[in-house]
Motif scaffolding. Structure first.
Motif, PDB file in Angstrom:
ATOM      1  N   VAL A 104       0.909  -1.283  -0.004  1.00  0.00           N
ATOM      2  CA  VAL A 104      -0.157   0.027   0.446  1.00  0.00           C
ATOM      3  C   VAL A 104       1.073   1.315  -0.168  1.00  0.00           C
ATOM      4  O   VAL A 104       0.340   2.421  -0.551  1.00  0.00           O
ATOM      5  CB  VAL A 104      -0.879   0.297   1.333  1.00  0.00           C
ATOM      6  CG1 VAL A 104      -1.801   1.812   1.246  1.00  0.00           C
ATOM      7  CG2 VAL A 104      -1.857  -1.738   1.477  1.00  0.00           C
ATOM      8  N   LEU A 105       1.848   1.004   0.752  1.00  0.00           N
ATOM      9  CA  LEU A 105       2.682   2.255   0.996  1.00  0.00           C
ATOM     10  C   LEU A 105       4.136   2.144  -0.039  1.00  0.00           C
ATOM     11  O   LEU A 105       4.304   3.474  -1.016  1.00  0.00           O
ATOM     12  CB  LEU A 105       3.423   2.639   2.066  1.00  0.00           C
ATOM     13  CG  LEU A 105       2.337   2.550   2.264  1.00  0.00           C
ATOM     14  CD1 LEU A 105       2.441   3.134   4.659  1.00  0.00           C
ATOM     15  CD2 LEU A 105       2.069   4.601   2.772  1.00  0.00           C
ATOM     16  N   GLU A 106       4.682   1.563   0.248  1.00  0.00           N
ATOM     17  CA  GLU A 106       5.639   1.428  -0.884  1.00  0.00           C
ATOM     18  C   GLU A 106       6.175   0.658  -1.515  1.00  0.00           C
ATOM     19  O   GLU A 106       6.795   1.760  -2.398  1.00  0.00           O
ATOM     20  CB  GLU A 106       6.946   0.197   0.032  1.00  0.00           C
ATOM     21  CG  GLU A 106       8.524   0.143   0.194  1.00  0.00           C
ATOM     22  CD  GLU A 106       9.293  -1.194   0.619  1.00  0.00           C
ATOM     23  OE1 GLU A 106      10.502  -1.370   0.575  1.00  0.00           O
ATOM     24  OE2 GLU A 106       8.869  -1.812   1.010  1.00  0.00           O
ATOM     25  N   LYS A 107       5.568   0.075  -2.024  1.00  0.00           N
ATOM     26  CA  LYS A 107       5.564   0.126  -4.013  1.00  0.00           C
ATOM     27  C   LYS A 107       5.183   1.286  -4.642  1.00  0.00           C
ATOM     28  O   LYS A 107       5.847   1.667  -5.627  1.00  0.00           O
ATOM     29  CB  LYS A 107       4.496  -0.828  -3.977  1.00  0.00           C
ATOM     30  CG  LYS A 107       5.049  -2.057  -4.198  1.00  0.00           C
ATOM     31  CD  LYS A 107       4.910  -3.942  -4.368  1.00  0.00           C
ATOM     32  CE  LYS A 107       4.751  -3.872  -6.195  1.00  0.00           C
ATOM     33  NZ  LYS A 107       4.202  -4.830  -6.770  1.00  0.00           N
ATOM     34  N   PRO A 108       3.962   1.525  -3.841  1.00  0.00           N
ATOM     35  CA  PRO A 108       3.425   2.920  -4.937  1.00  0.00           C
ATOM     36  C   PRO A 108       4.364   4.300  -4.425  1.00  0.00           C
ATOM     37  O   PRO A 108       4.257   4.924  -6.217  1.00  0.00           O
ATOM     38  CB  PRO A 108       2.416   3.258  -4.392  1.00  0.00           C
ATOM     39  CG  PRO A 108       1.469   2.222  -3.861  1.00  0.00           C
ATOM     40  CD  PRO A 108       2.722   0.765  -2.801  1.00  0.00           C
ATOM     41  N   LEU A 109       5.246   4.255  -3.919  1.00  0.00           N
ATOM     42  CA  LEU A 109       6.015   5.275  -3.480  1.00  0.00           C
ATOM     43  C   LEU A 109       7.063   5.047  -4.126  1.00  0.00           C
ATOM     44  O   LEU A 109       7.542   6.155  -5.226  1.00  0.00           O
ATOM     45  CB  LEU A 109       6.353   5.795  -1.425  1.00  0.00           C
ATOM     46  CG  LEU A 109       5.247   6.195  -1.228  1.00  0.00           C
ATOM     47  CD1 LEU A 109       5.662   6.360   0.577  1.00  0.00           C
ATOM     48  CD2 LEU A 109       5.204   7.312  -1.713  1.00  0.00           C
ATOM     49  N   ALA A 111       6.880   3.803  -7.273  1.00  0.00           N
ATOM     50  CA  ALA A 111       6.782   3.583  -8.376  1.00  0.00           C
ATOM     51  C   ALA A 111       6.441   4.901  -8.337  1.00  0.00           C
ATOM     52  O   ALA A 111       6.675   5.843  -9.762  1.00  0.00           O
ATOM     53  CB  ALA A 111       5.481   3.101  -8.758  1.00  0.00           C
ATOM     54  N   VAL A 112       5.919   6.336  -8.143  1.00  0.00           N
ATOM     55  CA  VAL A 112       6.187   7.430  -7.918  1.00  0.00           C
ATOM     56  C   VAL A 112       7.652   8.090  -8.380  1.00  0.00           C
ATOM     57  O   VAL A 112       7.707   8.900  -9.773  1.00  0.00           O
ATOM     58  CB  VAL A 112       5.620   8.496  -7.386  1.00  0.00           C
ATOM     59  CG1 VAL A 112       5.418   9.541  -6.963  1.00  0.00           C
ATOM     60  CG2 VAL A 112       4.076   8.297  -6.332  1.00  0.00           C
ATOM     61  N   VAL A 113       8.334   7.674  -7.309  1.00  0.00           N
ATOM     62  CA  VAL A 113      10.012   7.851  -7.406  1.00  0.00           C
ATOM     63  C   VAL A 113      10.695   8.098  -8.426  1.00  0.00           C
ATOM     64  O   VAL A 113      11.366   8.761  -9.205  1.00  0.00           O
ATOM     65  CB  VAL A 113      10.893   7.682  -5.884  1.00  0.00           C
ATOM     66  CG1 VAL A 113      11.895   8.184  -6.874  1.00  0.00           C
ATOM     67  CG2 VAL A 113      10.168   7.931  -5.074  1.00  0.00           C
ATOM     68  N   ARG A 114      10.197   6.627  -8.996  1.00  0.00           N
ATOM     69  CA  ARG A 114      11.024   6.150 -10.413  1.00  0.00           C
ATOM     70  C   ARG A 114      10.498   6.266 -11.835  1.00  0.00           C
ATOM     71  O   ARG A 114      11.412   7.022 -12.187  1.00  0.00           O
ATOM     72  CB  ARG A 114      10.551   4.838 -10.608  1.00  0.00           C
ATOM     73  CG  ARG A 114      11.354   3.992  -9.565  1.00  0.00           C
ATOM     74  CD  ARG A 114      11.083   2.041  -9.881  1.00  0.00           C
ATOM     75  NE  ARG A 114      12.272   1.862  -9.350  1.00  0.00           N
ATOM     76  CZ  ARG A 114      11.504   1.165  -8.412  1.00  0.00           C
ATOM     77  NH1 ARG A 114      10.358   0.536  -8.410  1.00  0.00           N
ATOM     78  NH2 ARG A 114      12.787   0.110  -7.813  1.00  0.00           N
ATOM     79  N   THR A 117      11.953  10.626 -11.138  1.00  0.00           N
ATOM     80  CA  THR A 117      13.802  10.221 -11.536  1.00  0.00           C
ATOM     81  C   THR A 117      13.650   9.807 -12.974  1.00  0.00           C
ATOM     82  O   THR A 117      14.655  10.081 -13.859  1.00  0.00           O
ATOM     83  CB  THR A 117      14.567   9.909 -10.383  1.00  0.00           C
ATOM     84  OG1 THR A 117      13.764   8.554 -10.763  1.00  0.00           O
ATOM     85  CG2 THR A 117      14.157   9.904  -9.549  1.00  0.00           C
ATOM     86  N   ARG A 118      12.536   9.638 -14.297  1.00  0.00           N
ATOM     87  CA  ARG A 118      12.694   9.104 -15.433  1.00  0.00           C
ATOM     88  C   ARG A 118      12.366  10.120 -15.722  1.00  0.00           C
ATOM     89  O   ARG A 118      13.425  10.581 -16.950  1.00  0.00           O
ATOM     90  CB  ARG A 118      11.953   7.889 -15.386  1.00  0.00           C
ATOM     91  CG  ARG A 118      12.692   7.294 -16.989  1.00  0.00           C
ATOM     92  CD  ARG A 118      11.315   6.043 -16.951  1.00  0.00           C
ATOM     93  NE  ARG A 118      10.957   4.992 -16.061  1.00  0.00           N
ATOM     94  CZ  ARG A 118       9.778   4.573 -15.368  1.00  0.00           C
ATOM     95  NH1 ARG A 118       9.088   5.633 -16.447  1.00  0.00           N
ATOM     96  NH2 ARG A 118       9.626   4.326 -15.027  1.00  0.00           N
ATOM     97  N   HIS A 119      11.488  11.054 -15.442  1.00  0.00           N
ATOM     98  CA  HIS A 119      11.628  12.254 -16.259  1.00  0.00           C
ATOM     99  C   HIS A 119      11.729  14.129 -15.879  1.00  0.00           C
ATOM    100  O   HIS A 119      11.310  14.285 -16.030  1.00  0.00           O
ATOM    101  CB  HIS A 119       9.672  12.069 -16.556  1.00  0.00           C
ATOM    102  CG  HIS A 119       8.961  11.191 -17.179  1.00  0.00           C
ATOM    103  ND1 HIS A 119       8.814   9.786 -16.964  1.00  0.00           N
ATOM    104  CD2 HIS A 119       9.060  10.617 -18.867  1.00  0.00           C
ATOM    105  CE1 HIS A 119       8.534   9.272 -17.137  1.00  0.00           C
ATOM    106  NE2 HIS A 119       8.284   9.591 -18.333  1.00  0.00           N
ATOM    107  N   GLN A 120      13.343  13.470 -15.332  1.00  0.00           N
ATOM    108  CA  GLN A 120      14.138  14.646 -15.059  1.00  0.00           C
ATOM    109  C   GLN A 120      13.926  15.555 -16.818  1.00  0.00           C
ATOM    110  O   GLN A 120      14.322  14.976 -17.590  1.00  0.00           O
ATOM    111  CB  GLN A 120      15.388  14.463 -14.776  1.00  0.00           C
ATOM    112  CG  GLN A 120      14.681  13.787 -12.645  1.00  0.00           C
ATOM    113  CD  GLN A 120      14.309  15.426 -12.554  1.00  0.00           C
ATOM    114  OE1 GLN A 120      14.850  16.012 -11.714  1.00  0.00           O
ATOM    115  NE2 GLN A 120      13.437  14.806 -11.136  1.00  0.00           N
ATOM    116  N   PRO A 121      14.104  17.083 -15.860  1.00  0.00           N
ATOM    117  CA  PRO A 121      14.785  17.293 -17.714  1.00  0.00           C
ATOM    118  C   PRO A 121      16.382  17.770 -17.579  1.00  0.00           C
ATOM    119  O   PRO A 121      17.022  17.072 -17.102  1.00  0.00           O
ATOM    120  CB  PRO A 121      14.283  19.493 -16.755  1.00  0.00           C
ATOM    121  CG  PRO A 121      13.636  18.908 -15.215  1.00  0.00           C
ATOM    122  CD  PRO A 121      13.486  17.313 -15.347  1.00  0.00           C
TER     123      PRO A 121
END
Length: 131
Positions: A104-109, A111-114, A117-121
């Motif tokens: 509920v917490l770790e996997k969604p967080l 995913a958001v961080v990935r 960080t994947r779409h950094q300008p």
């Protein structure tokens, strides 16, 4: 198995060659055998991988279950009961809370961080100065 063959409390003070044979080679074999394990196929293997994935969440949440267990043990009705049954229950409860926190917490967080960080300008390339 090393402590069965090398009568020494630890690796400190053990000469280099016996230390390599007693601790280094067996450790390398354990790591090598783990590297050769394929993807989990059965339900039990997948569950064990899930528990491994949830290990950090379990580490972070088990203390709260243990604090609750400590409070329950202060209640007079529970204080004098045999603890063996409670141990199994508490371990299962720790696993359940850790799994829920992971899913509920770790996997969604993560995913958001990935995603963030994947779409950094990207930085602009330096402007070339005319020579």
């Amino acid at each position: 198995a090393a402590p069965l063959f090398v009568m020494h409390d630890g690796t400190a003070g053990l000469p280099a060659l016996p230390r390599v044979f007693a601790w280094g080679i067996p450790a390398a074999l354990v790591v090598a055998s783990a590297l050769s394990i394929g993807a989990p196929r059965g339900a039990i293997a997948r569950f064990l991988v899930l528990l491994g994935d949830a290990s950090y969440a379990l580490y972070l949440t088990h203390v709260f279950v243990m604090m609750g267990y400590g409070r329950v043990m202060k209640i007079e009705a529970f204080r004098h009961l045999p603890q063996q049954g409670f141990v199994v229950l508490i371990v299962l409860l720790c696993l359940a809370v850790g799994l829920v926190a992971h899913l509920v917490l770790e996997k969604p967080l993560l995913a958001v961080v990935r995603h963030v960080t994947r779409h950094q300008p990207r930085r602009a390339a330096p402007i070339d100065q005319p020579a």
